[in-house]
Each structure stands twice: as structure tokens, then as C-alpha cells.
Design a protein around this motif. Structure first.
Motif, mmCIF file in Angstrom:
data_model
loop_
_atom_site.group_PDB
_atom_site.id
_atom_site.type_symbol
_atom_site.label_atom_id
_atom_site.label_comp_id
_atom_site.label_asym_id
_atom_site.label_seq_id
_atom_site.Cartn_x
_atom_site.Cartn_y
_atom_site.Cartn_z
ATOM 1 N N ASN A 75 0.825 -1.207 0.000
ATOM 2 C CA ASN A 75 0.000 0.000 0.000
ATOM 3 C C ASN A 75 0.859 1.256 0.000
ATOM 4 O O ASN A 75 0.574 2.234 0.703
ATOM 5 N N ARG A 76 1.936 1.193 -0.792
ATOM 6 C CA ARG A 76 2.853 2.318 -0.997
ATOM 7 C C ARG A 76 3.603 2.727 0.274
ATOM 8 O O ARG A 76 4.106 3.842 0.383
ATOM 9 N N ARG A 77 3.702 1.814 1.223
ATOM 10 C CA ARG A 77 4.434 2.107 2.456
ATOM 11 C C ARG A 77 5.401 0.959 2.758
ATOM 12 O O ARG A 77 5.126 -0.202 2.448
ATOM 13 N N GLN A 78 6.515 1.326 3.417
ATOM 14 C CA GLN A 78 7.493 0.320 3.807
ATOM 15 C C GLN A 78 6.902 -0.597 4.873
ATOM 16 O O GLN A 78 6.341 -0.159 5.866
ATOM 17 N N ARG A 79 7.003 -1.894 4.638
ATOM 18 C CA ARG A 79 6.636 -2.907 5.623
ATOM 19 C C ARG A 79 7.753 -3.936 5.678
ATOM 20 O O ARG A 79 8.687 -3.907 4.872
ATOM 21 N N TYR A 80 7.650 -4.857 6.625
ATOM 22 C CA TYR A 80 8.582 -5.980 6.719
ATOM 23 C C TYR A 80 7.757 -7.245 6.897
ATOM 24 O O TYR A 80 6.649 -7.205 7.454
ATOM 25 N N ALA A 81 8.277 -8.365 6.415
ATOM 26 C CA ALA A 81 7.456 -9.572 6.363
ATOM 27 C C ALA A 81 8.276 -10.821 6.650
ATOM 28 O O ALA A 81 9.510 -10.806 6.562
ATOM 29 N N VAL A 82 7.568 -11.889 6.968
ATOM 30 C CA VAL A 82 8.137 -13.231 7.122
ATOM 31 C C VAL A 82 7.313 -14.165 6.250
ATOM 32 O O VAL A 82 6.078 -14.237 6.400
ATOM 33 N N ASN A 83 7.973 -14.841 5.324
ATOM 34 C CA ASN A 83 7.262 -15.729 4.393
ATOM 35 C C ASN A 83 6.078 -15.016 3.732
ATOM 36 O O ASN A 83 4.975 -15.558 3.615
ATOM 37 N N SER A 84 6.330 -13.779 3.329
ATOM 38 C CA SER A 84 5.374 -12.912 2.620
ATOM 39 C C SER A 84 4.269 -12.353 3.505
ATOM 40 O O SER A 84 3.405 -11.621 3.016
ATOM 41 N N VAL A 85 4.253 -12.666 4.802
ATOM 42 C CA VAL A 85 3.215 -12.175 5.703
ATOM 43 C C VAL A 85 3.775 -11.038 6.550
ATOM 44 O O VAL A 85 4.756 -11.218 7.270
ATOM 45 N N SER A 86 3.148 -9.880 6.469
ATOM 46 C CA SER A 86 3.497 -8.742 7.310
ATOM 47 C C SER A 86 2.469 -8.657 8.436
ATOM 48 O O SER A 86 1.278 -8.446 8.193
ATOM 49 N N TYR A 87 2.941 -8.841 9.665
ATOM 50 C CA TYR A 87 2.036 -9.021 10.797
ATOM 51 C C TYR A 87 1.296 -7.733 11.143
ATOM 52 O O TYR A 87 1.867 -6.648 11.183
ATOM 53 N N VAL A 88 0.005 -7.877 11.432
ATOM 54 C CA VAL A 88 -0.837 -6.767 11.872
ATOM 55 C C VAL A 88 -1.379 -7.109 13.262
ATOM 56 O O VAL A 88 -1.926 -8.200 13.466
ATOM 57 N N GLN A 89 -1.210 -6.180 14.208
ATOM 58 C CA GLN A 89 -1.723 -6.412 15.561
ATOM 59 C C GLN A 89 -3.239 -6.509 15.531
ATOM 60 O O GLN A 89 -3.918 -5.692 14.899
ATOM 61 N N ALA A 90 -3.762 -7.509 16.236
ATOM 62 C CA ALA A 90 -5.216 -7.667 16.346
ATOM 63 C C ALA A 90 -5.768 -6.731 17.415
ATOM 64 O O ALA A 90 -5.023 -6.170 18.222
ATOM 65 N N ASP A 91 -7.088 -6.564 17.441
ATOM 66 C CA ASP A 91 -7.707 -5.696 18.441
ATOM 67 C C ASP A 91 -7.864 -6.396 19.785
ATOM 68 O O ASP A 91 -8.318 -5.784 20.763
ATOM 69 N N THR A 92 -7.518 -7.672 19.846
ATOM 70 C CA THR A 92 -7.638 -8.474 21.058
ATOM 71 C C THR A 92 -6.405 -9.359 21.168
ATOM 72 O O THR A 92 -5.988 -9.944 20.158
ATOM 73 N N PRO A 93 -5.780 -9.478 22.341
ATOM 74 C CA PRO A 93 -4.650 -10.408 22.466
ATOM 75 C C PRO A 93 -5.028 -11.802 21.990
ATOM 76 O O PRO A 93 -6.097 -12.329 22.329
ATOM 77 N N LEU A 94 -4.162 -12.406 21.196
ATOM 78 C CA LEU A 94 -4.464 -13.707 20.596
ATOM 79 C C LEU A 94 -4.685 -14.780 21.663
ATOM 80 O O LEU A 94 -5.504 -15.678 21.485
ATOM 81 N N LYS A 95 -3.946 -14.678 22.748
ATOM 82 C CA LYS A 95 -4.087 -15.669 23.813
ATOM 83 C C LYS A 95 -5.489 -15.620 24.409
ATOM 84 O O LYS A 95 -6.102 -16.661 24.696
ATOM 85 N N LEU A 96 -6.026 -14.421 24.588
ATOM 86 C CA LEU A 96 -7.383 -14.293 25.118
ATOM 87 C C LEU A 96 -8.410 -14.772 24.103
ATOM 88 O O LEU A 96 -9.390 -15.429 24.458
ATOM 89 N N ALA A 97 -8.200 -14.438 22.837
ATOM 90 C CA ALA A 97 -9.131 -14.895 21.801
ATOM 91 C C ALA A 97 -9.160 -16.414 21.729
ATOM 92 O O ALA A 97 -10.228 -17.025 21.532
ATOM 93 N N ASP A 98 -7.996 -17.042 21.887
ATOM 94 C CA ASP A 98 -7.916 -18.498 21.861
ATOM 95 C C ASP A 98 -8.647 -19.090 23.067
ATOM 96 O O ASP A 98 -9.407 -20.056 22.937
ATOM 97 N N TYR A 99 -8.431 -18.506 24.234
ATOM 98 C CA TYR A 99 -9.031 -19.025 25.465
ATOM 99 C C TYR A 99 -10.552 -18.892 25.453
ATOM 100 O O TYR A 99 -11.278 -19.819 25.821
ATOM 101 N N PHE A 100 -11.049 -17.733 25.013
ATOM 102 C CA PHE A 100 -12.498 -17.486 25.030
ATOM 103 C C PHE A 100 -13.186 -17.909 23.736
ATOM 104 O O PHE A 100 -14.391 -17.686 23.571
#
Length: 543
Positions: A362-387
Motif C-alpha cells: 500500500n505504498r508504504r514500507q513494511r517488513y514480512a516473514v514468508n510474505s506475511v506482514s504481521y498486523v496487531q489484532a484488536d484483542t490479544p491472541l491468547k485471550l481470543a484463543d481461550y475465550f
């Protein structure tokens, strides 16, 4: 003791919270921390620094293997805050890991009590603020985990034990740096280096002639590898991130982003002051700062040119890294020798290849692993997994190898199985040194070399005495291979220790999964866990 009593009187529920959360047989250490801003001049200009209890760096945690750490953090900043524990494994307890994917931030004006345990660990580590770019403004401090009294240590008790928290620093605030990254710009070269929060000759280590001292060195910077050396003194390496090492002697040692080393130095020179030097690696120009090694009762100050060190030489650093080996006969946190676990004889059940990249999305510098650039979710993943909250993340959304696809944004999670033994290969095709960290684990660094990794490269692996650590470097256009036993259930962050790259997507989470709900495998959600995002309004456990 006074601090412990004060904390108990202010927080009477803490003891109740502890009953089912930590092991009652081991000692408790209580900490009460207040996080504030203060204007300081570490690089000669006024900067807003994150302080803990009015200290920069923050208070040091001194504990013994298996100690319980009760750390109440009061956030007096004007934005959310979160602390993480670089190298502390938080056995069965990723709830307390302090990364945005596991733990809700502490809101301004609120507090949260971390309930940790230094379970089955020794060594030198540090804590740091994990949100945004807070780490660029301070908020970090040392963690020392000492061996239990009856566990032998493979060197004589030193006359002194010094902490060296060193790394790069900017004159701009973390907010200004964040604005630059959010707008798609790269960060410039740091403005300088700090040693224990001080600039040029701003910190002094006092020694007595003939005595031997331990220096625990951590690179707490956000952008650059560093080289550490002491004028006219040799460094004997003894420990790396919880592993006792073969006691190899160096004139200087490279410490990459996020890494920690312990060295012994003997004050065997004529009594005077000597430079303690930290310089940047693989940068142009080379940044340098100094502290002072002061011989007691000496009045001769440091003078003359600062001793030089390596600058951009990759081979020098690679050869040094390969020379770091584990001491197989020394005890670790338990009485049995470190070499009693024969990692090289365990069958690999899965190979994961991680390839970093620097795409424009999207015309901005990002960094990635295996083509995936991580985006923070609105909820901690550990809590989402638990609930079982849908739509936060998808297990298995992190590819286990390069895909060749154009880079894209995703909240990526790598699915793995509890008690499996895996090989992770990190392939770096860029012209910069990478530094990678895995929360919750120490792994064996079995190989590193230039070029492209292939299964044939396994013939060069060190399957006998590779060092076990939690942070490893990958040289330009090179690869590094590690072995890791997935014996710690939870949601664990795998990230670049270059904080601009981490902030812009070079990270993901590893879900170490078991269908069991036994407390032997994973501790239950803390009763005092903060609930945010889509987990807000739910319940943890009854008090």
C-alpha cells in the motif's frame, strides 16, 4: 522487606491471587514499580525518558532459580504500557509474557500485577516495554537469575558483578519515531550509543587490582549490533542467555540486538582508568561511546585514543559466533550437566523455514516473514484463543516456508504441537544483519553460514555442544538453523529484535497447542488478567 510489606498492605488481594497461580514452595520476591516520564539529557539534548521508580535504566531484578516474582506495575504515562521479559521463559504461563498478542496493555493511570516464576533458569536477561516504540525511550532493566546455593557454577565467585545495558539511542522521542514509521519512512542511523543510560564516559565501573569481575552485557538497542571491549583487558566468556559456555577468551565480543552475554575480566593491568568501549557494527559511520573502568585508589584518568574494534567485517563476527560453545560438564539450573540432554540424537519432526523481506505494501514500507506482514489484532491472541472469540486470528495462518507470493497483511499464527521437536531455518537474503528472538524458549543454534540453506547443509551442523539461547543473529545473505523442543504450551511471540522491523510486521506468534486442559501442561488464566478488545466484559476465574 520494607518494600514487600508496603506492597502487601496496598494490595491485600495479591496473596489470595497467588494461592493457585504459582508454586508455594519457592521464595517470593515483591516489586512495586511506578512508570513515569522524565526529561533527561542522555545524548546532550533534552529527551523524554521512560523511568521506573525514577530510575533509568529501571530497577534490577535479582533472583534465584525457581523464585516467584510478584511485580506490580503502575502506569503513570498518558498512553497504554506493557512490559515483557526478554529470555524469561514463563513456563506454562504465556499469559504473563507481556507482548500485545498475549497480555492486555495497562491503561493510563491503572496498574497490573505480573505473577512470574524464574522456573528452571539461570543467567542474564532483561525486561523492556513491548508496545509501539516505547523501548526507544527507556523503560528497560536487567534481570539476573542466580544458581541455587548447592548447584555448582563453573567459575570462582567473582569479586563483583556488573550490569552493562548498552545500545543505540535517538534524540527524537518514541512518538516521533513512530510517526516516521507509520508514514512509510525508514528510521535514520541512531544519534548515538548509551551505556547504562549514560553517554560518553558517563558511567564508571570500579575494580581492585588482581580481582576478577563479571560483566553481564545486553544489547537493549532497537537498530544496531554492537561490539563490546575493555581497553587492555581480555574477556572470558562464561554464559550466554542462561547457558554456561566453554570459557573462550576474546579481545572484544559482538552483541547483536536483544542478546545477552556474561564475561569475566581480571583487573591485571597497572592501576589507572581504562576505556570501556561500545561501538556499532555494520554501520557507516561507526558510532562509539565509552564508560570507565576505574582501578580503586588510582588517580590517572583515561586519555588518548579510544581502542578500535571491528567495524563492518562479517567473517570476523561469523567466526566468533561459531566459536561460542556450550559447556557440557557444567550444571545449568539443575545439578545434572548441561550435556546430559543430547539434542543431536532427537529425531526432527518438522522443518520450518522463515524468510524475512522488506516489501512495499500500500505504498508504504513494511517488513514480512514468508510474505506475511504481521498486523496487531484488536484483542490479544491468547485471550481470543481461550475465550474462543472468532475473527481475531486463524490457526495456521503463518506459512511454514517461503511462498513466493506478493507480501500481504495478516495477523499470522504458526500452529505447532506440544512436545514436538522441530528445526527452524532462518534465511536472510537482505544485506543487513537480522536478529531473531523466540519468547518462552531457549533453542540450540546448530548452524549458520552464507548462501542458501538446503537439507545438505545439515552435514555441517553442530550436534554436540551448540549453545542454547533465546536470541540469534542471521548474517547478510546467509542462514541460521536452530533446534527447538516445544515443551512450553502457550502463545509465543517470534520477532525481529530490530524494533522498526518488528513494529512494521516482521513478527508472528507460535501457538504451541495441546488438547489437554491439565494445569500440568498450562497454568489457568490469571484471576487478575486484564480483559480488553473483544474479550472485554468476560470473566477470568472466581476469586
Amino acid at each position: 522487606m520494607r518494600e514487600s510489606r508496603a506492597l502487601i498492605s496496598r494490595f491485600p488481594l495479591i496473596l489470595l491471587l497467588l494461592v493457585n497461580a504459582v508454586n508455594g514452595d519457592d521464595p517470593y520476591r515483591f516489586y512495586n514499580w511506578e512508570v513515569t516520564y522524565r526529561d533527561l539529557y542522555p545524548l546532550g539534548v533534552k529527551q523524554q525518558v521512560i523511568m521506573i521508580n525514577g530510575q533509568f535504566p529501571g530497577p534490577q531484578i535479582d533472583c534465584v532459580t525457581n523464585d516467584n516474582l510478584i511485580i506490580s506495575v503502575h502506569n503513570y504515562l498518558n498512553e497504554p504500557f506493557l512490559l515483557s521479559w526478554n529470555g524469561l521463559q514463563n513456563r506454562r504461563n504465556s499469559w504473563e509474557d507481556g507482548m500485545p498478542g498475549t497480555t492486555c496493555p495497562i491503561p493510563p493511570g491503572k496498574n497490573f500485577t505480573y505473577i512470574l516464576q524464574a522456573k528452571d533458569q539461570i543467567g542474564s536477561f532483561y525486561y523492556f516495554p513491548s508496545l509501539g516504540l516505547h523501548k526507544a525511550s527507556g523503560g528497560y532493566g536487567a534481570i539476573r537469575i542466580y544458581s541455587r546455593p548447592r548447584i555448582p557454577v563453573p567459575f570462582s565467585h567473582p569479586a563483583g558483578d556488573f550490569t552493562v545495558l548498552a545500545g543505540d539511542s535517538y534524540k527524537r522521542s518514541h512518538r516521533q519515531l513512530r510517526v516516521a514509521l507509520d508514514s512509510g519512512r525508514n528510521l535514520p542511523l541512531p544519534d548515538g550509543l548509551l551505556i547504562n543510560g549514560r553517554g560518553w564516559n558517563g558511567y564508571t565501573f570500579t575494580v581492585e587490582q588482581g580481582e576478577t569481575y563479571r560483566f553481564r552485557i545486553s544489547n537493549v538497542g532497537i537498530e544496531t549490533s554492537i561490539n563490546f571491549r575493555i581497553q587492555d583487558h581480555k574477556l572470558k566468556l562464561v554464559e550466554v542467555e542462561g547457558s554456561h559456555t566453554l570459557q573462550t577468551t576474546y579481545s572484544s565480543i559482538d552483541v547483536h540486538l536483544g542478546q545477552s552475554y556474561s564475561v569475566l575480566i581480571t583487573a591485571d593491568q597497572p592501576p589507572q582508568d581504562y576505556y570501556v568501549v561500545v561501538s556499532s557494527r555494520f554501520t557507516s559511520p561507526v558510532l562509539t561511546t565509552t564508560a570507565v573502568l576505574h582501578y580503586k585508589n588510582s588517580w590517572r584518568k583515561v586519555s588518548g585514543p579510544v581502542p578500535g574494534g571491528p567495524t563492518t567485517q562479517i567473517d570476523w563476527s561469523l567466526n566468533q559466533a561459531r566459536s561460542v560453545r556450550r559447556n557440557l560438564t557444567a550444571s545449568g539450573p539443575r545439578p545434572n550437566p548441561q550435556g546430559s540432554y543430547h539434542y543431536g540424537m532427537v529425531k526432527i519432526q518438522r522443518t520450518i523455514v522463515l524468510e524475512n523481506s522488506a516489501p512495499i505494501i500500500n505504498r508504504r514500507q513494511r517488513y514480512a516473514v514468508n510474505s506475511v506482514s504481521y498486523v496487531q489484532a484488536d484483542t490479544p491472541l491468547k485471550l481470543a484463543d481461550y475465550f474462543n472469540i472468532p475473527g481475531v486470528f486463524s490457526p495456521g495462518s503463518m506459512p511454514s516456508g517461503p511462498t513466493g507470493r506478493p507480501a500481504y497483511l495478516q495477523t499470522a499464527v504458526l500452529n505447532t504441537d506440544y512436545r514436538s521437536f522441530i528445526e527452524i531455518v532462518i534465511q536472510n537474503w537482505e544485506n543487513t544483519v537480522q536478529s531473531w528472538h523466540i519468547d518462552g524458549y531457549a533453542f540450540f543454534v546448530v548452524g549458520m553460514d552464507g548462501g542458501q540453506w538446503s537439507p545438505a547443509r545439515r552435514s555441517s551442523y553442530n550436534l554436540r555442544d551448540a549453545v542454547a539461547r533465546s536470541t540469534v543473529q542471521v548474517y547478510p545473505r546467509s542462514w541460521t538453523a536452530i533446534y527447538i523442543s516445544l515443551d512450553n504450551v502457550g502463545m509465543w511471540n517470534i520477532r525481529s529484535e530490530n524494533w522498526a522491523r518488528q513494529y512494521l510486521g516482521q513478527q508472528f506468534y507460535m501457538r504451541v497447542y495441546t488438547p489437554s486442559h491439565s494445569w500440568r501442561d498450562e497454568l489457568p488464566i490469571p484471576k487478575n488478567a486484564l480483559l480488553c478488545g473483544r474479550a472485554r466484559g468476560r470473566h477470568t476465574r472466581p476469586l
